[in-house]
Scaffold this motif. Structure first.
Motif, PDB file in Angstrom:
ATOM      1  N   GLU A  73       1.458   1.729  13.299  1.00 27.13           N
ATOM      2  CA  GLU A  73       0.393   1.210  12.426  1.00 27.13           C
ATOM      3  C   GLU A  73       0.965   0.839  11.059  1.00 27.13           C
ATOM      4  N   CYS A  74       1.880   1.652  10.546  1.00 27.32           N
ATOM      5  CA  CYS A  74       2.522   1.338   9.265  1.00 27.32           C
ATOM      6  C   CYS A  74       3.304   0.034   9.364  1.00 27.32           C
ATOM      7  N   LEU A  75       3.937  -0.205  10.486  1.00 25.71           N
ATOM      8  CA  LEU A  75       4.677  -1.462  10.665  1.00 25.71           C
ATOM      9  C   LEU A  75       3.730  -2.660  10.709  1.00 25.71           C
ATOM     10  N   ARG A  76       2.544  -2.478  11.296  1.00 25.05           N
ATOM     11  CA  ARG A  76       1.553  -3.562  11.296  1.00 25.05           C
ATOM     12  C   ARG A  76       1.062  -3.837   9.873  1.00 25.05           C
ATOM     13  N   ILE A  77       0.859  -2.777   9.106  1.00 21.84           N
ATOM     14  CA  ILE A  77       0.453  -2.944   7.703  1.00 21.84           C
ATOM     15  C   ILE A  77       1.557  -3.668   6.937  1.00 21.84           C
ATOM     16  N   GLU A  78       2.791  -3.319   7.223  1.00 20.36           N
ATOM     17  CA  GLU A  78       3.915  -3.975   6.556  1.00 20.36           C
ATOM     18  C   GLU A  78       3.906  -5.488   6.811  1.00 20.36           C
ATOM     19  N   GLU A  79       3.625  -5.886   8.035  1.00 17.04           N
ATOM     20  CA  GLU A  79       3.596  -7.314   8.370  1.00 17.04           C
ATOM     21  C   GLU A  79       2.608  -8.089   7.504  1.00 17.04           C
ATOM     22  N   ASP A  80       1.479  -7.458   7.206  1.00 18.04           N
ATOM     23  CA  ASP A  80       0.412  -8.151   6.473  1.00 18.04           C
ATOM     24  C   ASP A  80       0.453  -7.951   4.965  1.00 18.04           C
ATOM     25  N   LEU A  98      -2.658   2.290   3.969  1.00 13.03           N
ATOM     26  CA  LEU A  98      -1.715   3.408   4.093  1.00 13.03           C
ATOM     27  C   LEU A  98      -2.399   4.742   3.802  1.00 13.03           C
ATOM     28  N   ARG A  99      -3.359   4.722   2.885  1.00 12.36           N
ATOM     29  CA  ARG A  99      -4.138   5.953   2.628  1.00 12.36           C
ATOM     30  C   ARG A  99      -4.917   6.363   3.880  1.00 12.36           C
ATOM     31  N   GLU A 100      -5.447   5.379   4.588  1.00  9.64           N
ATOM     32  CA  GLU A 100      -6.157   5.676   5.838  1.00  9.64           C
ATOM     33  C   GLU A 100      -5.201   6.277   6.874  1.00  9.64           C
ATOM     34  N   VAL A 101      -3.993   5.750   6.951  1.00  9.29           N
ATOM     35  CA  VAL A 101      -2.990   6.310   7.871  1.00  9.29           C
ATOM     36  C   VAL A 101      -2.691   7.751   7.480  1.00  9.29           C
ATOM     37  N   ARG A 102      -2.542   7.994   6.181  1.00 13.90           N
ATOM     38  CA  ARG A 102      -2.280   9.367   5.719  1.00 13.90           C
ATOM     39  C   ARG A 102      -3.423  10.294   6.103  1.00 13.90           C
ATOM     40  N   GLU A 103      -4.651   9.840   5.957  1.00 14.67           N
ATOM     41  CA  GLU A 103      -5.797  10.675   6.330  1.00 14.67           C
ATOM     42  C   GLU A 103      -5.796  10.973   7.829  1.00 14.67           C
ATOM     43  N   ARG A 104      -5.447   9.983   8.635  1.00 19.55           N
ATOM     44  CA  ARG A 104      -5.364  10.225  10.080  1.00 19.55           C
ATOM     45  C   ARG A 104      -4.242  11.206  10.400  1.00 19.55           C
ATOM     46  N   LEU A 105      -3.150  11.111   9.662  1.00 19.86           N
ATOM     47  CA  LEU A 105      -2.042  12.050   9.852  1.00 19.86           C
ATOM     48  C   LEU A 105      -2.490  13.462   9.528  1.00 19.86           C
ATOM     49  N   LEU A 106      -3.218  13.614   8.430  1.00 15.98           N
ATOM     50  CA  LEU A 106      -3.688  14.950   8.036  1.00 15.98           C
ATOM     51  C   LEU A 106      -4.706  15.511   9.022  1.00 15.98           C
TER      52      LEU A 106
END
Length: 111
Positions: A73-80, A98-106
Motif C-alpha cells: 500500500e505504501c508503494l501505491r501511495i508512492e506512485e501517486d 500514510l497516516r491511515e496506513v499507520r493506523e491500520r498497522l497499529l
C-alpha cells in the motif's frame, strides 16, 4: 611420497572450502512491525530522507503477510503522491494516506 602428501592436503583444503561455502547462509534483512511503524512515523513527521524510505519499502516482508500488504500500500501511495522533496517526501494527500496506513498497522493483532 611428498607429492602424495601435497595432493592430499590440497584436496582436503579444497573440500573444506567447498563444504564451508555450501553451508554458509546468505544474510537476510527482516523488518519487524515496530521498525516499520517508526519508519512510517519518521516519514510522516518529515524526519526521513529518500534512503530511509527505500529501506522501509524496498524489502518484501514474507515473514509477516499483513505487514507486506501495508508495504505494498505504501508503494501505491508512492506512485501517486511521492515528491521526494525534503523535509516531507510526500504531498499532503500522501501524508494523510500514510497516516491511515499507520493506523491500520497499529490495529493489527499482536504476533
Amino acid at each position: 611420497m611428498n607429492l602424495l602428501i601435497t595432493v592430499g592436503l590440497t584436496f582436503a583444503v579444497f573440500a573444506l572450502v567447498v563444504w564451508g561455502l555450501m553451508h554458509m547462509r546468505t544474510p537476510r534483512f527482516r523488518m519487524e512491525r515496530a521498525q516499520f511503524q517508526q519508519g512510517l512515523e519518521d516519514v510522516i513527521a518529515g524526519q526521513a530522507d529518500d534512503n530511509e524510505w527505500r529501506v522501509l519499502t524496498g524489502y518484501p516482508m514474507r515473514h509477516d503477510p499483513p505487514l507486506e500488504l501495508l508495504r505494498l500500500e505504501c508503494l501505491r501511495i508512492e506512485e501517486d503522491e511521492y515528491t521526494g522533496k525534503m523535509p516531507y517526501l510526500f504531498s499532503d494527500e500522501g501524508i494523510r494516506r500514510l497516516r491511515e496506513v499507520r493506523e491500520r498497522l497499529l490495529s493489527l493483532p499482536k504476533q
